[in-house]
Design an enzyme around this catalytic site. Structure first.
Site, PDB file in Angstrom:
ATOM      1  CD  GLU A 157       3.741  -0.904  -3.167  1.00  0.00           C
ATOM      2  OE1 GLU A 157       2.937  -0.536  -4.041  1.00  0.00           O
ATOM      3  OE2 GLU A 157       4.865  -0.357  -3.012  1.00  0.00           O
ATOM      4  CG  HIS A 160       9.047  -0.669  -0.422  1.00  0.00           C
ATOM      5  ND1 HIS A 160       9.329  -0.368  -1.734  1.00  0.00           N
ATOM      6  CD2 HIS A 160       7.710  -0.887  -0.372  1.00  0.00           C
ATOM      7  CE1 HIS A 160       8.201  -0.384  -2.451  1.00  0.00           C
ATOM      8  NE2 HIS A 160       7.210  -0.711  -1.653  1.00  0.00           N
ATOM      9  CG  ASP A 167      11.225   2.588  -0.700  1.00  0.00           C
ATOM     10  OD1 ASP A 167      11.359   1.508  -1.311  1.00  0.00           O
ATOM     11  OD2 ASP A 167      10.116   3.064  -0.421  1.00  0.00           O
TER      12      ASP A 167
HETATM   13  C1  ACM Z   1       2.404   3.009  -1.160  1.00  0.00           C
HETATM   14  O1  ACM Z   1       1.987   3.796  -2.021  1.00  0.00           O
HETATM   15  N1  ACM Z   1       3.145   1.966  -1.505  1.00  0.00           N
HETATM   16  C2  ACM Z   1       2.090   3.175   0.250  1.00  0.00           C
END
Ligand code: ACM
Length: 542
Positions: free
Chosen positions: A307, A244, A173
């Site tokens: 995201e 991410h 991440d």
């Molecule tokens: C997430 O909670 N961004 C998958």
């Protein structure tokens, strides 16, 4: 106490019989070849707590066998004064039967050294059992806070005890890259640690000034995979992309859109730095996946997809040119193009791409399986399109969310999710046809770790809510929360014997609080409205 009162998750069928099985120094464990590994695990567990060897002859027997006529993960457990028989549809099924048998014994069986004064006795019974869902998962975010290997193995043991069978490891991440990749050593040299961590929620939250890091070598991960496999658990690895990814860009700036040097993330939240769409970047991630495939035999391989903020793509002339080269008409389609490149790569190698529900935006890759976290909208859309889905809606199974309205809940997040709420989890969304329903593999709880910074805190957030998840995903048929709660009371004695620092029903213990550190609280209505707005672009047409 009857057998039915001891088993968690509740089995499909259980009948008490008269009598009991008493373990003693002459009891032996016998197994056919296919169940030998399960026999070794049972022997280790029983020997540690009773002090006996279980390798004698002449005494009563605990006999383990594989019976392929049973459901793969199902088992039959027969306890009588004369002996115990555990048959499973596969080695995993035998393992599930062994876990059930251990629950029939006194809770001291979970201790790791001899407890001499216990009478080791199990009530006579017949159990026939199999799971409702084949994906009974937990996602652990080991990127935001690293979980040492030792604690991952302990977590695997706790999952096996609860008949949970998928551990989704979120390995990368913005704030950390946790898997050794031989071809790209800077991913861990640079990406596996950060300068400091944000403490508490919000733009003004301070940093702690303390470096944080850690990573698993490929040998560590092979060990975790094998350890989990022996306990019926598949490790599904996840390498995030194309968002991410700040830790990867910090290590290899050429992966980014701006080319600017970045540090490994020290702030939580959704970060604008994403991958560029060059062929070299796709190739980089394919090489990473090649090493991932060597370590993880899982059919499913996570590529993230959630995201991904598209602002950098919109603002960047080269990305816009790249979109014209590729003939993609929008940034959503560019993300979809990126995911497809990985999907083709995985499919050609006999694996299946697993991604968060945002991968529906811009068109779903042909081989994709979807983890629906923003409610069930993504699951319904994907199942209608013939894709398999796993449900993990945040308002029900995000176990990093707060557990009560108690003012002392540590760094409280979003909505309250109680044990009862998790127990009510049904992964099958309403309104699916029979054939669409067949695409629901099951569900998983997600444990994001921005604010879960230690194994002790992980215990607090995971348990006993994971006990409720286990039963929600294992046991078909009607639910009875009060009956579950009473079995849970007995089950907590097992967690005590194992040293699990679960949340007490009346709130956190003093050392489980985080005085003065702010979280972010939402109402259920506000959260539902946010999720509805976020998923409007992937909602299936009625
Ligand atoms: C997430 O909670 N961004 C998958």
């Amino acid at each position: 106490m009857s057998a039915a009162d001891r088993l968690l998750p509740r089995p499909l069928h259980v009948e008490d019989r008269s009598g009991e099985f008493v373990l003693d120094a002459t009891t032996s464990i016998a197994a056919d070849e296919a169940a030998a590994e399960q026999a070794a695990l049972l022997r280790a567990a029983l020997s540690a707590s009773t002090g006996w060897g279980f390798d004698g002859r002449g005494g009563r027997e605990i006999a383990l066998s594989v019976d392929p006529s049973l459901a793969a993960e199902g088992y039959r457990l027969s306890v009588a004064a004369e002996g115990v028989r555990i048959a499973g549809g596969s080695a995993s099924g035998v393992g599930n039967g062994v876990q059930a048998f251990l629950q029939l014994l006194p809770p001291q069986v979970y201790r790791r050294a001899t407890v001499p004064w216990v009478r080791w006795v199990a009530p006579a019974c017949e159990v026939a059992d199999e799971p409702a869902f084949r994906w009974r998962g937990v996602m652990l975010d080991v990127a935001r806070h690293f979980l040492p290997k030792h604690d991952v193995l302990r977590f695997v043991d706790l999952m096996a005890m609860h008949r949970l069978n998928v551990l989704h490891l979120h390995l990368t991440d913005d704030q950390g890259w946790r898997i050794q990749i031989n071809r790209y050593p800077r991913l861990t040299e640079v990406g596996a640690w950060r300068r400091e961590s944000q403490v508490g929620y919000g733009a003004d939250a301070p940093g702690d000034g303390r470096p944080h890091g850690g990573y698993y070598t490929q040998d560590d991960l092979r060990e975790i995979v094998a350890y989990a496999s022996a306990r019926g658990i598949t490790i599904v690895p996840e390498i995030e992309s194309p968002g991410h990814v700040q830790a990867a860009i910090a290590a290899y700036p050429e992966l980014g859109v701006t080319g600017e040097p970045l540090e490994v993330g020290t702030r939580w939240g959704i970060i604008p730095n994403v991958l560029n769409a060059e062929d070299s970047t796709v190739a980089f991630f394919r090489y990473v996946l090649d090493e991932v495939l060597e370590v993880f035999p899982s059919a499913f391989i996570g590529v993230g997809g959630d995201e991904c903020v598209k602002d950098q793509w919109r603002a960047d002339a080269r990305t816009q040119e790249r979109m014209r080269e590729l003939g993609v008409g929008s940034e959503d389609e560019l993300q979809s193009w990126f995911v497809r490149q990985l999907d083709e790569h995985l499919t050609a190698r006999g694996r299946r791409l697993f991604g968060w529900d945002e991968i529906l935006e811009g068109g779903l890759a042909p081989g994709a399986t979807v983890a629906s976290w923003r409610g069930s909208t993504g699951a319904v859309a994907a199942a209608r399109a013939g894709h398999d889905v796993v449900l993990c809606p945040d308002e029900t199974v995000y176990l990093n969310y707060r557990q009560s309205e108690h003012p002392e809940e540590p760094i409280p997040l979003v909505v309250v999710i109680t044990v009862r709420d998790v127990y009510a989890f049904d992964p099958v969304p309403a309104g699916l046809t029979e054939s669409e329903r067949a695409h629901v593999l099951g569900g998983q709880a997600n444990l994001w770790t921005e604010y879960i910074d230690s194994p002790r805190t992980l215990d607090y957030f995971a348990f006993p809510r994971l006990c409720a998840l286990a039963e929600a995903l294992w046991t078909a048929g009607d639910r009875d929360y009060d009956a579950f709660a009473s079995r849970l009371d007995a089950h907590l004695a097992r967690l005590d014997a194992l040293g699990v620092e679960y949340r007490r029903a009346d709130g956190p213990l003093p050392w489980q609080t985080r005085p003065g550190i702010p979280g972010r609280i939402d109402t259920r209505a506000a959260r539902a409205a946010t999720v509805a707005a976020l998923t409007a672009n992937i909602a299936p047409t009625p």
